[in-house]
Motif scaffolding. Structure first.
Motif, PDB file in Angstrom:
ATOM      1  N   ALA A   1       0.831  -1.212   0.000  1.00  0.00           N
ATOM      2  CA  ALA A   1       0.000   0.000   0.000  1.00  0.00           C
ATOM      3  C   ALA A   1       0.864   1.259   0.000  1.00  0.00           C
ATOM      4  CB  ALA A   1      -0.936  -0.013   1.204  1.00  0.00           C
ATOM      5  N   PHE A   2       1.998   1.222   0.687  1.00  0.00           N
ATOM      6  CA  PHE A   2       2.935   2.354   0.694  1.00  0.00           C
ATOM      7  C   PHE A   2       3.328   2.696  -0.739  1.00  0.00           C
ATOM      8  CE2 PHE A   2       7.263   3.932   0.486  1.00  0.00           C
ATOM      9  CZ  PHE A   2       7.354   4.872   1.495  1.00  0.00           C
ATOM     10  N   TYR A   3       3.706   1.677  -1.523  1.00  0.00           N
ATOM     11  CA  TYR A   3       4.148   1.931  -2.894  1.00  0.00           C
ATOM     12  C   TYR A   3       2.979   2.289  -3.812  1.00  0.00           C
ATOM     13  CZ  TYR A   3       8.672   0.286  -1.385  1.00  0.00           C
ATOM     14  OH  TYR A   3       9.870   0.170  -0.728  1.00  0.00           O
ATOM     15  N   THR A   4       1.823   1.696  -3.601  1.00  0.00           N
ATOM     16  CA  THR A   4       0.646   2.068  -4.388  1.00  0.00           C
ATOM     17  C   THR A   4       0.323   3.539  -4.189  1.00  0.00           C
ATOM     18  OG1 THR A   4      -0.279  -0.166  -4.256  1.00  0.00           O
ATOM     19  CG2 THR A   4      -1.815   1.620  -4.736  1.00  0.00           C
ATOM     20  N   PHE A   5       0.383   3.987  -2.946  1.00  0.00           N
ATOM     21  CA  PHE A   5       0.117   5.381  -2.604  1.00  0.00           C
ATOM     22  C   PHE A   5       1.161   6.294  -3.240  1.00  0.00           C
ATOM     23  CE2 PHE A   5      -0.181   8.464   1.280  1.00  0.00           C
ATOM     24  CZ  PHE A   5      -0.865   9.390   0.519  1.00  0.00           C
ATOM     25  N   LEU A   6       2.437   5.960  -3.078  1.00  0.00           N
ATOM     26  CA  LEU A   6       3.513   6.813  -3.555  1.00  0.00           C
ATOM     27  C   LEU A   6       3.569   6.852  -5.084  1.00  0.00           C
ATOM     28  CD1 LEU A   6       5.948   8.596  -2.901  1.00  0.00           C
ATOM     29  CD2 LEU A   6       7.335   6.517  -2.706  1.00  0.00           C
ATOM     30  N   GLN A   7       3.323   5.734  -5.740  1.00  0.00           N
ATOM     31  CA  GLN A   7       3.431   5.682  -7.196  1.00  0.00           C
ATOM     32  C   GLN A   7       2.160   6.135  -7.913  1.00  0.00           C
ATOM     33  OE1 GLN A   7       5.935   1.595  -6.902  1.00  0.00           O
ATOM     34  NE2 GLN A   7       5.268   2.101  -8.971  1.00  0.00           N
ATOM     35  N   GLY A   8       1.053   6.246  -7.195  1.00  0.00           N
ATOM     36  CA  GLY A   8      -0.192   6.665  -7.830  1.00  0.00           C
ATOM     37  C   GLY A   8      -0.065   8.035  -8.467  1.00  0.00           C
ATOM     38  N   GLN A  58      -4.067   7.727  -5.661  1.00  0.00           N
ATOM     39  CA  GLN A  58      -3.425   8.106  -4.398  1.00  0.00           C
ATOM     40  C   GLN A  58      -4.373   7.938  -3.218  1.00  0.00           C
ATOM     41  OE1 GLN A  58      -1.784  12.048  -5.008  1.00  0.00           O
ATOM     42  NE2 GLN A  58      -0.652  11.383  -6.822  1.00  0.00           N
ATOM     43  N   ALA A  59      -5.639   8.305  -3.414  1.00  0.00           N
ATOM     44  CA  ALA A  59      -6.621   8.152  -2.339  1.00  0.00           C
ATOM     45  C   ALA A  59      -6.814   6.677  -2.007  1.00  0.00           C
ATOM     46  CB  ALA A  59      -7.951   8.779  -2.745  1.00  0.00           C
ATOM     47  N   GLY A  60      -6.846   5.842  -3.030  1.00  0.00           N
ATOM     48  CA  GLY A  60      -6.981   4.402  -2.795  1.00  0.00           C
ATOM     49  C   GLY A  60      -5.786   3.832  -2.059  1.00  0.00           C
ATOM     50  N   GLY A  61      -4.580   4.267  -2.430  1.00  0.00           N
ATOM     51  CA  GLY A  61      -3.373   3.805  -1.751  1.00  0.00           C
ATOM     52  C   GLY A  61      -3.332   4.254  -0.305  1.00  0.00           C
ATOM     53  N   ARG A  62      -3.699   5.503  -0.072  1.00  0.00           N
ATOM     54  CA  ARG A  62      -3.725   6.025   1.293  1.00  0.00           C
ATOM     55  C   ARG A  62      -4.716   5.240   2.145  1.00  0.00           C
ATOM     56  NH1 ARG A  62      -6.317   9.571   4.727  1.00  0.00           N
ATOM     57  NH2 ARG A  62      -4.944  10.944   5.953  1.00  0.00           N
ATOM     58  N   GLU A  63      -5.886   4.974   1.596  1.00  0.00           N
ATOM     59  CA  GLU A  63      -6.905   4.227   2.338  1.00  0.00           C
ATOM     60  C   GLU A  63      -6.417   2.830   2.695  1.00  0.00           C
ATOM     61  OE1 GLU A  63     -11.524   2.671   1.722  1.00  0.00           O
ATOM     62  OE2 GLU A  63     -10.666   4.140   0.348  1.00  0.00           O
ATOM     63  N   VAL A 105       9.414  11.146   3.119  1.00  0.00           N
ATOM     64  CA  VAL A 105       9.073  10.865   1.722  1.00  0.00           C
ATOM     65  C   VAL A 105       7.580  11.046   1.437  1.00  0.00           C
ATOM     66  CG1 VAL A 105       8.985   9.048  -0.025  1.00  0.00           C
ATOM     67  CG2 VAL A 105      11.036   9.323   1.392  1.00  0.00           C
ATOM     68  N   LEU A 106       6.726  10.406   2.226  1.00  0.00           N
ATOM     69  CA  LEU A 106       5.286  10.505   1.960  1.00  0.00           C
ATOM     70  C   LEU A 106       4.755  11.905   2.227  1.00  0.00           C
ATOM     71  CD1 LEU A 106       3.516   7.196   3.064  1.00  0.00           C
ATOM     72  CD2 LEU A 106       4.249   7.929   0.793  1.00  0.00           C
ATOM     73  N   LYS A 107       5.310  12.593   3.195  1.00  0.00           N
ATOM     74  CA  LYS A 107       4.892  13.975   3.458  1.00  0.00           C
ATOM     75  C   LYS A 107       5.277  14.879   2.292  1.00  0.00           C
ATOM     76  CE  LYS A 107       3.499  17.681   5.561  1.00  0.00           C
ATOM     77  NZ  LYS A 107       2.050  18.020   5.577  1.00  0.00           N
ATOM     78  N   LYS A 108       6.505  14.731   1.812  1.00  0.00           N
ATOM     79  CA  LYS A 108       6.991  15.599   0.742  1.00  0.00           C
ATOM     80  C   LYS A 108       6.231  15.358  -0.564  1.00  0.00           C
ATOM     81  CE  LYS A 108      11.165  16.761  -1.922  1.00  0.00           C
ATOM     82  NZ  LYS A 108      11.112  18.224  -1.721  1.00  0.00           N
ATOM     83  N   ALA A 120       8.808  -1.329  -7.958  1.00  0.00           N
ATOM     84  CA  ALA A 120       7.945  -0.397  -8.695  1.00  0.00           C
ATOM     85  C   ALA A 120       7.232  -1.108  -9.840  1.00  0.00           C
ATOM     86  CB  ALA A 120       8.749   0.773  -9.219  1.00  0.00           C
ATOM     87  N   GLN A 121       7.941  -1.963 -10.548  1.00  0.00           N
ATOM     88  CA  GLN A 121       7.323  -2.677 -11.655  1.00  0.00           C
ATOM     89  C   GLN A 121       6.214  -3.608 -11.167  1.00  0.00           C
ATOM     90  OE1 GLN A 121       9.990  -4.237 -14.798  1.00  0.00           O
ATOM     91  NE2 GLN A 121      11.639  -3.138 -13.770  1.00  0.00           N
ATOM     92  N   ALA A 122       6.461  -4.277 -10.034  1.00  0.00           N
ATOM     93  CA  ALA A 122       5.436  -5.154  -9.471  1.00  0.00           C
ATOM     94  C   ALA A 122       4.217  -4.347  -9.034  1.00  0.00           C
ATOM     95  CB  ALA A 122       5.998  -5.933  -8.283  1.00  0.00           C
ATOM     96  N   THR A 123       4.460  -3.174  -8.451  1.00  0.00           N
ATOM     97  CA  THR A 123       3.355  -2.315  -8.022  1.00  0.00           C
ATOM     98  C   THR A 123       2.512  -1.887  -9.221  1.00  0.00           C
ATOM     99  OG1 THR A 123       4.646  -1.499  -6.139  1.00  0.00           O
ATOM    100  CG2 THR A 123       2.767  -0.159  -6.834  1.00  0.00           C
ATOM    101  N   ARG A 124       3.166  -1.463 -10.306  1.00  0.00           N
ATOM    102  CA  ARG A 124       2.440  -1.044 -11.504  1.00  0.00           C
ATOM    103  C   ARG A 124       1.625  -2.173 -12.081  1.00  0.00           C
ATOM    104  NH1 ARG A 124       6.999   2.480 -12.417  1.00  0.00           N
ATOM    105  NH2 ARG A 124       8.207   0.833 -13.423  1.00  0.00           N
ATOM    106  N   ALA A 125       2.143  -3.385 -11.995  1.00  0.00           N
ATOM    107  CA  ALA A 125       1.466  -4.538 -12.580  1.00  0.00           C
ATOM    108  C   ALA A 125       0.435  -5.150 -11.640  1.00  0.00           C
ATOM    109  CB  ALA A 125       2.500  -5.591 -12.985  1.00  0.00           C
TER     110      ALA A 125
END
Length: 273
Positions: A139-146, A152-157, A201-204, A263-268
């Motif tokens: 979820a961290f990477y889904t949020f950051l890469q969205g 991004q809202a879905g990753g944060r949730e 990182v997530l704040k920035k 990152a590639q796994a997150t995208r896929a």
């Protein structure tokens, strides 16, 4: 594989982490092959520091993997451990379990145990380490890469939901701040590298903040007590570099341009490697 490390990725640890790297530069039977900014590496590095295991730190450029490193881990992923003349091992959670098995407190009272003695609690530790790895870290990477507000809202949730479920399984704070109350464990280690990246990182890049209220059942109050206790442990502090040095690495996650396997796994939408 990229031919050189990107200009915005600092090549080595800084701050206190750099001092620890220097202190562990001499040859040892156990070698940690690592990249200073990698949270998966940080899991194993924290465990080594907490247990007081002698080790040699070897920095790896993940964008230009040296031939010697590929002989240690043919997959080319950090962290990896080389046991000189014996074996090479990799995968952060496998390495955490190896260190607990290879350096038990039962044979050396100076070694810090990172799993409970009780078999039921040890099983619970593995359940919640699995939860961290399958629910919170992705979820961290889904949020950051969205790239869209919806992504991004879905990753944060998903990130907050995963954290909330973990906190609900923690011992009450009256018994101590860690997952198991008074006892720091691999459950705490499995999560803390990503939590350290929340206010930086997530704040920035995503303006992320934890909920300001205590939450139902004081869940966020309990989480913040956990975070403060774990982040202030010396074994954790020893692995942390200067805050601004992380931003170049994670900018490529934030704009979803990095070609790391995570990152590639997150995208896929696939499990993380």
């Amino acid at each position: 594989m990229l031919s050189s490390i990107p200009d915005d990725t600092f090549p080595h640890a800084t701050g206190l982490a750099a001092e620890i790297v220097q202190a562990h530069s001499k040859e040892e039977d156990l070698v940690l092959w690592a990249s200073w900014f990698c949270p998966f590496v940080q899991r194993v590095w924290i465990a080594l520091e907490e247990k007081g295991v002698p080790y040699q730190y070897h920095e790896v450029n993940p964008y230009k993997k040296e031939k010697e490193f590929l002989q240690v881990n043919p997959l080319g992923l950090v962290p990896a451990i080389e046991l000189r003349g014996k074996a090479t091992l990799w995968e952060s959670l496998v390495l955490l379990q190896y260190l607990e098995d290879a350096y038990p407190s039962s044979s050396n009272s100076n070694v810090t145990p990172l799993l409970p003695e009780d078999p039921i609690d040890r099983a619970k530790a593995r359940i919640w380490i699995d939860h961290v790895s399958k629910k919170i870290v992705p979820a961290f990477y889904t949020f950051l890469q969205g790239q869209t507000k919806e992504e991004q809202a879905g990753g944060r949730e998903k990130l907050l939901a995963g954290l909330e479920k973990l906190v609900q399984a923690m011992a009450p704070s009256s018994s101590g701040p860690y997952f198991f109350g008074p006892h720091f464990s691999l459950v705490d280690i499995s999560l803390i590298p990503w939590v350290l990246r929340f206010p930086t990182v997530l704040k920035k890049y995503r303006d992320f903040e934890l909920p300001t209220d205590d939450g139902e059942g004081d869940v966020w109050k309990r989480f913040k007590e956990w975070e403060a206790a774990v982040a202030s442990r010396q074994g954790v502090l020893n692995t942390v570099s200067d805050e601004e040095k992380y931003f170049g690495v994670y900018k490529r996650y934030a704009d979803n341009s990095t070609q790391s396997e995570v990152a590639q796994a997150t995208r896929a939408g696939k499990p993380l490697p």
